[in-house]
Scaffold this motif. Structure first.
Motif, PDB file in Angstrom:
ATOM      1  N   PHE A 147       6.675  -9.405   8.576  1.00 30.79           N
ATOM      2  CA  PHE A 147       7.355  -8.519   7.806  1.00 30.79           C
ATOM      3  C   PHE A 147       6.597  -9.554   6.150  1.00 30.79           C
ATOM      4  N   ARG A 148       6.141  -8.205   5.360  1.00 31.13           N
ATOM      5  CA  ARG A 148       4.974  -8.886   4.301  1.00 31.13           C
ATOM      6  C   ARG A 148       6.158  -9.338   3.204  1.00 31.13           C
ATOM      7  N   ALA A 149       5.472 -10.899   3.079  1.00 32.30           N
ATOM      8  CA  ALA A 149       6.126 -11.545   1.772  1.00 32.30           C
ATOM      9  C   ALA A 149       6.202 -10.932   0.469  1.00 32.30           C
ATOM     10  N   THR A 150       4.539  -9.957   0.090  1.00 35.32           N
ATOM     11  CA  THR A 150       4.132  -9.728  -1.099  1.00 35.32           C
ATOM     12  C   THR A 150       4.589  -8.584  -1.031  1.00 35.32           C
ATOM     13  N   PRO A 151       4.848  -8.168  -2.543  1.00 31.72           N
ATOM     14  CA  PRO A 151       5.330  -6.632  -2.473  1.00 31.72           C
ATOM     15  C   PRO A 151       4.027  -5.533  -2.262  1.00 31.72           C
ATOM     16  N   ARG A 152       3.160  -5.833  -2.599  1.00 30.51           N
ATOM     17  CA  ARG A 152       1.673  -5.658  -2.212  1.00 30.51           C
ATOM     18  C   ARG A 152       1.747  -4.570  -0.856  1.00 30.51           C
ATOM     19  N   GLN A 153       1.473  -5.141   0.204  1.00 32.71           N
ATOM     20  CA  GLN A 153       0.973  -5.414   1.302  1.00 32.71           C
ATOM     21  C   GLN A 153       2.189  -4.784   1.877  1.00 32.71           C
ATOM     22  N   ALA A 154       3.754  -4.302   0.853  1.00 35.13           N
ATOM     23  CA  ALA A 154       4.529  -3.818   1.765  1.00 35.13           C
ATOM     24  C   ALA A 154       5.369  -2.074   1.456  1.00 35.13           C
ATOM     25  N   ASP A 155       5.590  -1.434   2.595  1.00 37.02           N
ATOM     26  CA  ASP A 155       5.402   0.281   2.271  1.00 37.02           C
ATOM     27  C   ASP A 155       7.043  -0.084   2.257  1.00 37.02           C
ATOM     28  N   LEU A 156       8.242  -1.087   3.188  1.00 40.43           N
ATOM     29  CA  LEU A 156       9.126  -0.521   3.166  1.00 40.43           C
ATOM     30  C   LEU A 156      10.394  -1.621   2.500  1.00 40.43           C
ATOM     31  N   MET A 157      11.079  -1.404   1.461  1.00 40.36           N
ATOM     32  CA  MET A 157      11.587  -2.288   0.620  1.00 40.36           C
ATOM     33  C   MET A 157      13.205  -2.319   1.241  1.00 40.36           C
ATOM     34  N   GLN A 162       6.227  -2.836  -8.238  1.00 38.96           N
ATOM     35  CA  GLN A 162       5.255  -3.680  -7.864  1.00 38.96           C
ATOM     36  C   GLN A 162       4.557  -3.242  -6.273  1.00 38.96           C
ATOM     37  N   MET A 163       5.217  -2.527  -6.197  1.00 36.80           N
ATOM     38  CA  MET A 163       5.041  -1.763  -4.902  1.00 36.80           C
ATOM     39  C   MET A 163       4.340  -0.620  -4.582  1.00 36.80           C
ATOM     40  N   PRO A 164       2.788  -0.743  -3.502  1.00 35.23           N
ATOM     41  CA  PRO A 164       1.798   0.467  -3.508  1.00 35.23           C
ATOM     42  C   PRO A 164       2.471   1.330  -3.008  1.00 35.23           C
ATOM     43  N   GLU A 165       2.852   2.954  -3.806  1.00 32.11           N
ATOM     44  CA  GLU A 165       2.445   4.302  -3.147  1.00 32.11           C
ATOM     45  C   GLU A 165       2.551   4.559  -1.881  1.00 32.11           C
ATOM     46  N   PRO A 166       2.863   5.507  -1.175  1.00 29.89           N
ATOM     47  CA  PRO A 166       3.894   5.232  -0.374  1.00 29.89           C
ATOM     48  C   PRO A 166       4.984   4.080  -0.380  1.00 29.89           C
ATOM     49  N   LYS A 167       6.020   4.631  -1.143  1.00 29.81           N
ATOM     50  CA  LYS A 167       7.086   3.055  -0.467  1.00 29.81           C
ATOM     51  C   LYS A 167       8.492   3.857  -0.474  1.00 29.81           C
ATOM     52  N   TYR A 168       9.503   2.940   1.100  1.00 24.77           N
ATOM     53  CA  TYR A 168      10.202   3.684   0.862  1.00 24.77           C
ATOM     54  C   TYR A 168      11.467   2.391   0.360  1.00 24.77           C
ATOM     55  N   VAL A 185      -4.805  -1.829  -8.289  1.00 26.54           N
ATOM     56  CA  VAL A 185      -5.191  -2.759  -8.851  1.00 26.54           C
ATOM     57  C   VAL A 185      -4.622  -3.638  -9.648  1.00 26.54           C
ATOM     58  N   PRO A 186      -4.104  -4.936  -9.662  1.00 25.23           N
ATOM     59  CA  PRO A 186      -3.400  -5.830 -10.549  1.00 25.23           C
ATOM     60  C   PRO A 186      -3.789  -5.476 -12.461  1.00 25.23           C
ATOM     61  N   ALA A 187      -2.673  -5.581 -13.381  1.00 26.13           N
ATOM     62  CA  ALA A 187      -2.914  -5.125 -14.228  1.00 26.13           C
ATOM     63  C   ALA A 187      -3.992  -5.739 -14.843  1.00 26.13           C
ATOM     64  N   ASP A 188      -3.652  -6.981 -16.107  1.00 26.89           N
ATOM     65  CA  ASP A 188      -4.913  -7.164 -16.206  1.00 26.89           C
ATOM     66  C   ASP A 188      -5.892  -8.345 -15.059  1.00 26.89           C
ATOM     67  N   HIS A 207      -5.328 -13.336  -0.227  1.00 29.08           N
ATOM     68  CA  HIS A 207      -4.678 -11.781  -0.763  1.00 29.08           C
ATOM     69  C   HIS A 207      -3.331 -11.686  -0.950  1.00 29.08           C
ATOM     70  N   THR A 208      -2.930 -12.109  -1.811  1.00 28.71           N
ATOM     71  CA  THR A 208      -1.306 -12.453  -2.480  1.00 28.71           C
ATOM     72  C   THR A 208      -0.961 -10.472  -3.479  1.00 28.71           C
ATOM     73  N   GLU A 209      -1.978 -10.464  -4.646  1.00 31.07           N
ATOM     74  CA  GLU A 209      -2.502  -8.790  -4.626  1.00 31.07           C
ATOM     75  C   GLU A 209      -2.966  -8.052  -3.934  1.00 31.07           C
ATOM     76  N   TYR A 210      -3.522  -8.304  -2.421  1.00 28.99           N
ATOM     77  CA  TYR A 210      -4.158  -6.977  -2.027  1.00 28.99           C
ATOM     78  C   TYR A 210      -3.650  -6.185  -1.328  1.00 28.99           C
ATOM     79  N   SER A 211      -3.738  -5.011  -1.385  1.00 28.33           N
ATOM     80  CA  SER A 211      -2.712  -3.616  -0.942  1.00 28.33           C
ATOM     81  C   SER A 211      -3.722  -3.039  -0.280  1.00 28.33           C
TER      82      SER A 211
END
Lengths: 181, 157, 270, 385, 406
Positions: free
Chosen positions: A69-79, A99-105, E86-89, E244-248
């Motif tokens: 369960f990822r705490a940050t939206p960046r690494q999550a696929d499914l919300m 904030q979630m990267p594509e492909p997100k569900y 990549v985050p905004a700024d 790595h909070t902002e890394y995806s």
């Protein structure tokens, strides 16, 4: 009771949707996406407790690859929106979704997120359904839905992922619509 | 500190403040005139020893708004006493008791947020539960919940 | 911090860490401790039965026992049950209840909070909460369930109900008309009877037994329902064609008021 | 080319180290739901913090004024969604107090106590599990859920729902419990006692856990009393107050159990460790209550028959408090004779317990801030109502 | 001392020019090493999820391949196919370069990690020193990541990583020096050759102080990999997910791989320094296997399994212990590991001076003085763990516990 995949085309807008060509690359990438759906810890209320129970030992969502369960939206696929979304919380939900990267569900878990649930008649501060805010892929009714029902919701998301096309950026026919009356 | 003894102390100290006393053992309550409320609150805590404000209930009686303070002696026999303060509906002003009981801080903000009773002297009387830019006070009987909030339809069943 | 305390603190933390590690190692090497019910696993079925008998799942309606009293509709805090039908006269395409004809009985699972407040006050205990819990769907519309056909509420259901609505109005209007005639006939009959009786027994002390309910003017046999309408997968009640429904008694016009809600009934035996 | 500027010795004041405004936002893994704290930090040390609640305000009190008494029992389920039985019990006792001569049958009273105490164990298990996860140990969280799952299956066999039970109603309970459920409860009691010992090995005695929680977030007796803190947080500061013993409601006076109180064994009195240990010991006490109640449960009706038809309590006001797992849960109910309440106010314990976060966390580190929020064990459904 | 003889020489012969040797080295070593690193990543991520699952009474990945075998493959490819965000700024270049720096900092350590008797990329004669130098390169990548992603939480994570990794290099260095003093050489293969013969010859059992050196090294290694009780930089519950909070997507996968690769490097070094490298500890078995191709394979197998056992211990630690606080982590480093590190350095060298291990033991290994010492230490360890085990058994059965403390 489960809705067959053909029914997804209810809101299809391009006629070619049915005979889309799923290439082998699509199948491979869809398989990887399907077997490692990383949910985002987005617990709001009682449904969050059932989501934790699904992640715990008895029902173990990790068997299907959705363990971390990822705490940050960046690494999550499914919300998984689990719990009542109040109007004060709505802008945060919207931002986290963006904030979630594509492909997100998005899975709307529980009656509160599907249509306002017990707070539908007199809940002035409650958002009547999270699909007024972000497009929802799968609705899981229940208050709270059992962990098995949540797993069924995950299987629906996985079925939907089977029909993705890697090059199809806008996911024609599969991208759910915002509920705008 | 039984309700009768509290009543005597209040009667002795602020005769004109106490306007009604209901000795019902299950639910003892005293009615206080709003202008003397801050002074009575001090004596309640210092002389009568009611040092624990259990909760503040704001009620919308048709003509007036009522704030019911439920007070109790923390270490003694735990029988709560309800102190009622009624204020007119159009300009509901009650003196704050935030510095007497620390729990009153959030409770008064909630009473302001949901019922619209203004607590004079509160250090930051802003909405605590509803969204910052919410209009109206939802728990009033004549409150109609807004149809849309930030463009999202609200009243739909 | 003296040297003794320093060494002691290292000793305790080492000891407690080893104790914790011993515990987790015991779990690691003992697969018998694993409690996972393998729900949804393709290769092996779940170990234990995971739904108890009193589970509040998706509703099941026994249409034959339903008396169409709207109590469950009123008891629901979120108004997710909507039903339509009539007690007066049968109409085409109706599901036969106990003394009533139901055209639609839908339950919006999206709103439902599975609180069992609808099943408890039901006098005939015909609505139960079943074992099924899987209602995940891609669209909201799929969440609305038609309890008469146990299928999601489809477009066909909506069209059928619209037609049924007209039929119901027609049937009710016709029933009311028949009732007015019956009342007029009864009034006319009573008018002739009273002048004959009045001169005979003005002094009779005992009040004459109030005239019994006048016999219904010739039981008009309503048109029996044609063969069960096609497209009704759930045959209503008994296979044989339903007996002609007795027309509403000429007594009080409106159907008998629903009995005062009985004390909370015994536990649901669903 | 002028000479390179060689700065004279750095004075501490020259060094620019401004404070940082951190937003432990509504969605944060350790805020136990939607609770936002704006923290002003100087490096790792928290200077000041401001709590924002209301992200889960679900208009409970408005609902109680709009739906009937029987239906508002539903909404009390969703207040402190970890001890729904306790909320139902509080609301039912409040409504019953409005009636003058209402007698609850013995069997119903026993079932109520059993369910409330089992729910307390389940709630404390989750509190301990999430507290362990806040400190960084993930495995105790899974062990707690494994044991909690057994209680949830008992509740589901009793009333059909795992979380929001709608079971304890004014006048008794909704359904009866039969022998298989009583047997399941007895099995759980036998099963759980040795398991509670495991948490000692993993958390209570673990030296890293002790160092992370002892002397952290010390809540003095006066501060606790002035903020109206109740429940395990108050008992952690050494104040022996428990409504089940001070103001016995229902039939709690018949059972003998102790009130565990913080003793400052591993640090100062009233620190996070004490609050945690009070919860661990309270689970064992609740287990004793359940065992006694299960052994003494009589036969008979599970619901009073004095309430016929619509639940319409007489006109009047009532205030009742119940010892829930997070503290005193109170209901002030004003009824004007109709079957819909005129006004219901819920006095939520977590509302008080979290309001003192600003005072208690001044000077702590961010890791301690997380430990303090975890030790206060708040549920946002109850804080925001 | 054997002449440095690496595989590249064997492949190319010694006459080729330096370009050919460089390309040869790339082909012969760089490709298999990155292959091995990804294999280590795949295997240990799957292993971690299965170990953590079984510790937590659940099953872990099951549906993806048999018992979740393809789970990590699915994770990797899915992360590849995610949106490149990549985050905004944020500082674009640094944001993109940081994971590469972190991954390079880890993989570069593989140069001196031996996989078998001759299987070593560069048998530097300053092996351990090179490792100590390269250790902090990965920290620069983490700091860059934290700073570049323009997020307060990741800034916190990276600053914590900086303090942790840098301060734990000193106790690690002390452990290196203790072993170097015993072995007399810095080169990795040289150290391993000193541990031939029986298990008693391993440096771990050489004298009681090397026990403490091993524990210090292992704790410092944990802190280097930012794992178990020291996972402050990506503290799940405090800093959302640290640096790595902002890394995806792919960048996050590189960080993930770097973490597991470093776990392997650190364990392999521990095996080389303390646990007898590619020697199985049973003299006749080593002799039978000899040094031919079979010897290389068996040696590689032994060193890899030993390393993976140590990696499993790291995972076992992670799923048991809570996280320590920043000041406690520094207290542990400055006030405990360093004093004890110096103590072991002095102690083991003095022990070597008074109870020298005769040459025979160093080369072929017969039964010598330190075998007795090993017996004593093993006896102590045995009784200690027996006591702990008996006590835990007593405590877990209520009847016995009641009897033991009335």
């Amino acid at each position: 009771m489960a809705e067959s995949i053909q029914e997804i085309n209810l809101n299809n807008d391009s006629p070619t949707r049915d005979n889309i060509l799923i290439t082998s690359v699509d199948q491979l990438v869809n398989w990887t996406r399907r077997s490692s759906v990383w949910p985002m810890t987005f617990g709001l209320a009682c449904c969050a407790i059932e989501m934790m129970a699904t992640g715990a030992s008895h029902y173990d969502i990790d068997r299907f690859g959705s363990g971390p369960f990822r705490a940050t939206p960046r690494q999550a696929d499914l919300m998984i929106v689990a719990g009542t979304v109040s109007h004060k919380m709505a802008p945060r939900v919207k931002r986290l979704f963006d904030q979630m990267p594509e492909p997100k569900y998005v899975m709307a878990m529980g009656a509160c997120t599907v249509c306002g649930g017990p707070y539908i008649k007199h809940g002035y501060h409650v958002l009547k359904g999270v699909d007024r805010l972000i497009p929802v892929d799968v609705y899981v009714p229940g208050c709270p839905p059992r962990p098995e029902a949540l797993l069924e919701g995950l299987f629906r998301i996985q079925d939907k992922m089977k029909r993705e096309r890697v090059l199809d950026r806008e996911r024609i026919g599969l991208r759910p619509k915002l509920l705008v009356e | 500190m039984t309700p009768d003894k509290v009543h005597e102390i209040l009667k002795a100290k602020h005769a004109q403040a106490v306007s009604a006393f209901d000795p019902n053992p299950k639910h003892p309550s005293i009615k206080i005139a709003p202008e003397f409320w801050r002074v009575v609150a001090k004596t309640l805590r210092d002389d009568c020893g009611l040092d624990y404000l259990v909760s503040l209930t704001a009620v919308d009686r048709a003509a007036e708004l009522e704030a019911i303070y439920t007070l109790e002696v923390m270490d003694g026999a735990r029988c709560p006493i309800h102190v009622r303060v009624l204020v007119p509906r159009d300009n509901p002003l009650i003196a704050t008791v935030e510095d007497i009981w620390r729990t009153a801080d959030w409770h008064e903000r909630e009473a302001w947020d949901l019922m619209g009773i203004t607590f004079v002297g509160h250090h930051n009387l802003v909405r605590i539960l509803c969204a910052e830019d919410w209009e109206g006070h939802p728990l009033r009987k004549d409150y109609k919940s807004p149809d849309t909030y930030h463009g999202i339809k609200n009243n739909v069943t | 911090m003296s040297l003794g305390a320093y060494l002691n603190s290292i000793g305790t933390s080492a000891k407690t860490i080893v104790a914790g590690m011993a515990l987790t190692f015991r779990y690691l090497i003992r697969p018998s401790e694993i409690v996972t019910i393998q729900y949804g696993s393709k290769n092996n079925a779940p170990k234990e039965r995971y739904v108890p008998d009193r589970h509040r799942g998706i509703h099941i309606l026994e249409t034959e026992k339903c008396i169409h009293c709207h109590i469950c509709e009123k008891a629901c805090p979120v108004d997710c049950i909507t039903m339509d039908g009539t007690r007066d006269a049968p109409f085409d395409g109706a599901w036969k209840g106990d003394g009533c004809f139901i055209s639609s009985f839908t339950l919006d699972l999206n709103k439902c909070i599975f609180c069992n407040l609808c099943c408890e006050p039901c006098p005939k205990e015909c609505i139960h909460m079943g074992m099924e819990f899987d209602a995940a769907a891609y669209t909201r519309a799929h969440g609305v369930k038609n309890l008469l056909t146990d299928a999601p509420y489809s477009e066909a259901d909506r069209v059928r109900e619209a037609e049924a609505r007209q039929l119901i109005e027609a049937a009710e209007a016709e029933a009311k008309r028949r009732k007015d005639e019956a009342r007029k006939a009864a009034a006319a009959a009573k008018a002739q009877a009273t002048p004959a009786a009045a001169p005979a027994a003005p002094g009779a002390p005992a009040a004459p037994k109030p005239p019994g309910l006048p016999p219904p003017p010739g039981a008009v046999v309503p048109k029996p329902i044609a063969s069960p309408t096609p497209g009704m997968p759930k045959p209503p009640g008994a296979a044989m064609p339903p007996p002609p429904a007795p027309p509403a008694t000429a007594g009080p016009a409106m159907p008998p008021p629903p009995k005062p809600m009985p004390p909370m009934p015994k536990p649901p035996t669903n | 080319m002028n000479a390179p500027h060689i700065p004279k010795a750095f004075a501490a004041s020259d060094v620019r180290s401004e404070e940082m405004l951190l937003n432990m936002g509504p969605q944060h893994p350790s805020t136990h739901g939607v609770f936002r704290v704006v923290i002003r930090t100087d490096g790792e040390i928290v200077i000041d913090s401001e709590s924002h609640v209301g992200y889960l305000h679900r208009c409970f009190e408005k609902h109680c004024e709009s739906v009937s008494f029987l239906q508002s029992v539903l909404y009390t389920d969703r207040l402190d969604y970890l001890t729904s039985m306790g909320n139902n019990l509080a609301f039912s006792l409040g409504v019953e107090r409005l009636f003058t001569d209402l007698v609850i049958p013995e069997r119903a009273e026993h079932i109520r106590v059993i369910c409330a105490e089992l729910n307390r164990i389940a709630s404390h298990l989750l509190a301990i599990g999430t507290y362990g996860m806040d400190i960084g140990a993930i495995t105790p969280f899974l062990y707690c859920f494994r044991d909690r799952e057994k209680i949830l299956s008992i509740f589901e066999s009793i009333c059909g729902q795992r979380l929001n039970y709608n079971y304890v109603r004014p006048g008794g309970v909704a359904y009866d419990i039969d022998d298989s459920m009583i047997a399941a409860i007895k099995d759980f009691c036998k099963y759980f006692r040795p398991k509670a010992q495991e948490y000692d090995d993993l958390l209570s005695n673990n030296d890293i856990f002790v160092r992370r929680t002892a002397n952290v977030g010390v809540l003095s007796k006066e501060l606790a009393l002035s903020y109206g803190v109740t429940g395990p947080c108050l008992r952690g500061s050494g104040v022996k107050r428990d409504l089940r013993r001070d103001l016995p409601y229902s039939i709690y006076s018949r059972f003998d159990f102790e009130i565990p109180v913080g003793t400052g064994e591993r640090g100062t009195l009233g620190d996070c460790y004490d609050r945690y240990m009070v919860r661990v010991r309270e689970m064992i006490e609740s287990l004793r209550i359940v065992e006694q109640a299960v052994s003494q449960i009589p036969d008979g009706p599970f619901k009073t028959d004095q309430i016929k038809g619509k639940l319409r309590p007489p006109k009047g006001e009532s205030f009742i408090r119940v010892e829930n797992s997070r503290g005193e849960l109170g209901f002030y109910i004003i009824s004007d004779g109709k079957d819909v309440a005129y006004r219901v106010k819920c006095r939520a314990p977590s509302f008080h317990n979290i309001s003192l976060l600003t005072d208690i966390s001044r000077g702590a580190m961010i890791a301690d801030m997380v430990a303090i929020i975890g030790s206060l064990d708040i549920v946002m459904g109850e804080v925001d109502r | 001392m054997m002449t440095p003889y690496t595989l590249v020489d064997w492949v190319l012969g010694d006459g080729a020019g330096w370009i050919a040797r460089f390309i040869g080295a790339v082909l012969v070593w760089a490709v298999p090493i990155t292959g091995f690193v990804s294999f280590v990543g795949l295997l240990s991520i799957w292993l971690e999820r299965k170990i953590s699952a079984h510790i937590q009474c659940r099953l872990g990945p099951m549906e993806v391949g048999y018992h979740g075998a393809l789970q990590t493959v699915a994770d990797g490819v899915k992360l590849l196919a995610k949106e490149d965000l990549v985050p905004a700024d944020a500082d674009r270049f640094l944001f993109a370069f940081a994971p590469i720096l972190a991954f390079a900092g880890t993989v570069v350590g593989f140069a001196v990690v031996p996989f078998g008797p001759g299987l070593i990329v560069a048998d530097l004669d300053i092996g351990i020193f090179y490792l100590a130098a390269v250790g902090s390169l990965e920290a620069i990548g983490v700091i860059a990541a934290g700073w570049a992603s323009n997020n307060k939480w990741s800034l916190f994570g990276s600053v914590r990583a900086a303090t942790q990794v840098v301060s734990y290099e000193i106790p690690m260095g002390l452990a290196f020096v203790t072993i170097a003093a015993l072995a007399g050489t810095l080169s990795m293969s040289g150290i391993v050759d000193q541990q031939q013969g029986w298990i008693a010859n391993w440096f771990l059992f050489r004298n009681p102080f090397t026990w403490i050196a091993f524990i210090i090294y292992y704790i410092a290694a944990l802190a280097e990999c930012k794992r178990a009780p020291f996972d402050l930089p990506e503290a799940e519950s405090e800093l959302v997910s640290g640096f790595h909070t902002e890394y995806s997507g792919m960048r996050f996968a590189i960080f993930f791989l770097a973490e597991y690769a470093q776990m392997y490097v650190v364990s392999a070094v521990a095996v080389v320094l303390f646990l007898g490298g590619w020697y199985s500890g049973i003299a006749p078995l080593d002799a039978a296997v000899g040094t031919g191709v079979a010897g290389k394979l068996v040696g590689a197998g032994i060193i890899v399994t030993k390393s993976f056992l140590l990696v499993c211990v790291q995972m076992w630690l992670r799923w048991t212990l809570p996280r320590i606080r920043l000041d406690q982590m520094l207290y542990l480093c400055m006030k405990i590991l360093m004093p004890f590190g110096m103590l072991t350095l002095v102690g083991s060298t003095m022990w070597e001076y008074y109870f020298p291990t005769p040459e025979i033991a160093k080369v072929g290994g017969g039964w010598t003085g330190n075998t007795v010492m090993t017996g004593v230490v093993v006896a102590i360890i045995g009784t200690l763990s027996l006591i702990v085990y008996v006590r835990s058994v007593i405590r877990s059965t209520p009847s016995l516990r009641a009897a033991s403390n009335p």
